[in-house]
Design a protein around this motif. Sequence first.
Motif, PDB file in Angstrom:
ATOM      1  N   LEU A 209       0.818  -1.217   0.000  1.00 45.92           N
ATOM      2  CA  LEU A 209       0.000   0.000   0.000  1.00 45.92           C
ATOM      3  C   LEU A 209       0.852   1.267   0.000  1.00 45.92           C
ATOM      4  O   LEU A 209       0.348   2.347  -0.296  1.00 45.92           O
ATOM      5  CB  LEU A 209      -0.931   0.015   1.221  1.00 45.92           C
ATOM      6  N   SER A 210       2.134   1.123   0.348  1.00 49.55           N
ATOM      7  CA  SER A 210       2.995   2.308   0.330  1.00 49.55           C
ATOM      8  C   SER A 210       3.479   2.622  -1.083  1.00 49.55           C
ATOM      9  O   SER A 210       4.075   3.654  -1.321  1.00 49.55           O
ATOM     10  CB  SER A 210       4.193   2.092   1.255  1.00 49.55           C
ATOM     11  N   THR A 211       3.224   1.723  -2.020  1.00 52.70           N
ATOM     12  CA  THR A 211       3.578   1.979  -3.425  1.00 52.70           C
ATOM     13  C   THR A 211       2.405   2.682  -4.101  1.00 52.70           C
ATOM     14  O   THR A 211       1.309   2.741  -3.531  1.00 52.70           O
ATOM     15  CB  THR A 211       3.872   0.651  -4.171  1.00 52.70           C
ATOM     16  N   PRO A 212       2.587   3.160  -5.325  1.00 56.17           N
ATOM     17  CA  PRO A 212       1.468   3.865  -5.974  1.00 56.17           C
ATOM     18  C   PRO A 212       0.332   2.943  -6.437  1.00 56.17           C
ATOM     19  O   PRO A 212      -0.582   3.391  -7.104  1.00 56.17           O
ATOM     20  CB  PRO A 212       2.131   4.534  -7.196  1.00 56.17           C
ATOM     21  N   VAL A 213       0.370   1.687  -6.102  1.00 52.06           N
ATOM     22  CA  VAL A 213      -0.652   0.743  -6.575  1.00 52.06           C
ATOM     23  C   VAL A 213      -2.044   1.137  -6.062  1.00 52.06           C
ATOM     24  O   VAL A 213      -2.188   1.675  -4.961  1.00 52.06           O
ATOM     25  CB  VAL A 213      -0.285  -0.707  -6.133  1.00 52.06           C
TER      26      VAL A 213
END
Lengths: 370, 254
Positions: A209-213
């Motif tokens: 969730l910390s990625t831009p996904v």
Amino acid sequence: MIKMRRVLSIFRKEIYHIVRDPFTLIMALVMPVIMVLMFGSAVEFNVQNVATTYIDESKTPSSLTFLNLLGSSKYFQLTSTDNIFSGYKRMEREQAKALIIIPPTFEYDVLGNNTGHIQILLDGTDNTAIGAIGGYIGFVQAKACSEICKITEHSTVKLVPKFLFNPELNSQWFIVPGLAAVVMAILSILLTALTISREWERGSMELLLSTPVRPLEIVVGKIMPYAILGLVSVIVVYIVARTFYSVPFVGSHLVFFCGTILFLFAYLGLGLLVSTVVRNQQAAVQIAMAVGLMPSMLFSGFIFALEHMPFVFKCIATIFPARWYVTIARDQFLKGSSLQDLWLPFTALSISAYFIVQLCVAKFKRTLEQ
Amino acid sequence: MTKTHSETFGIEVRNLSRNFGDVVALNNCSLSFAPGIIHGIIGPEGAGKTTLLRTLLGLLDCKVGEIVYTKNDKEIKLKDIRDEIAYMPETQSLYGDLSVEEHMIFFKEMYEMSNDEYKQRSQELLSLTRLDKFKDRPAGRLSGGMYKKLGLICALLRSPTVILLDEPTNGVDTISRREFWTLLYSLVQKYKITVLMATAYMDEAERCTCVHLLENGKVLIEGEPRALISQFGVNGFNELFLKQANLTTESIHA
């Protein structure tokens, strides 16, 4: 806008997990075979109550007496129909389990020739209803003879039964197609709930969730490999059913495939929904079994005929996609109705799949907030 | 080509509070993070460090208070900086069955990196962390130190402006910790990134450019480590923390 490369990357990662996790593979490939063999060989049914439609071409006191006896036995729910074609359609659409045809000469045959024939067409795909009819028909036949001719000989009213869709009344033909629903329900909901709750439990969801996904990308990427596994399990059930139990398939593979896809999405969505509610694997398994296994066994018509259930339970059953998929699977294996005839189960399945996936995406936040 | 950050990227936390039921995780915290340096968010367990990092990243909602993100002195929204902030959680959050290289490829796709950018960046990071010999090893079979380095590689793969590290040296042996710090210094020097590192190890405070001492969700003191030590006349951060915590406790009791 959904980014396919992210979806595919999650898809690829999930494939790695599946291939490297023997438990998942065993669940997907061996469990269907075990379940088919176990249920197909061991399960027996005994139920009551039969939805029955009739054509009274005689319309005489004798035919009315027979129908009254049948209706008052409370084991049959009678509705009249205009002709054999509409009666057959009612059976095909699961609106009736039996069609009784009383010929125009019935009263004359009974009173004049001492033998009147009544044709009974029975839905061979529902062995449980056949059992009920077999149990009570002898009683109604005897009473009819006694009331119409004032004699106790059974031979005056002769019943001519014919079994539609499953002429040999093979119980495996009845059970095995319904198993596709049960196997898929368990597999899809359990594996999906596990894969997400595992990410929460390990903490890898936090990293993801910390990625831009985007949430939808995670949901679709997660669902896809399990949809494939679910389809493989259906193919396994299909092959075992056709080869081991010689269950015929008279319907359309496309209609069956469409129903399967809808059902899969509904249950994969349910699995995701479970994982949004609980974030540990143990609880996910328990909830998945409760909302996946139990309803698919109890409220799908797989074991207990839905028409014999109290009204409240019938209503509850309509909520579960398994109830509609069992109808489609059995129909396509044994009856072969068209998509048009199956509009109700398909519509119900589409609506439930849509709402479950929507709810799942809405509930699946991109934060750690519960 | 190595990407460095000439842009200034600032984060300011204003009166941030957060409760989890009856537990106060953050209590009216106000902090400021200058760009291009290593910030140590120091405090014992339960001080609110992880909650602060998660809120900065948007993984937890900012319900009370405000977080202001600026880029070249212009205020920007959280959703616009998501591509610029990387995160390394405290938990063992990598996939044990995926190899080092498979992890990098997975995150390359998550960050939508081009093949060229990925190739160059991954080689750099693997060489810096000395994990290039272990590309095929599953994460679950890496040592504690190597596992943390892989976490760092995944976070740094897309050249973030800011990286949030939640107790990255927790459970790592002394030698690996020292190696990790050396790596961190070289990364800051090379890529000019801002590091926000939460740690419970007081000795690590002195390695940071700026420290923010937290206890019970409150900011006790902030500043440059050596300046703080000399200002309060203490021998180290353990002493400073105890002194500050007691003072706060006394002031509460008073």
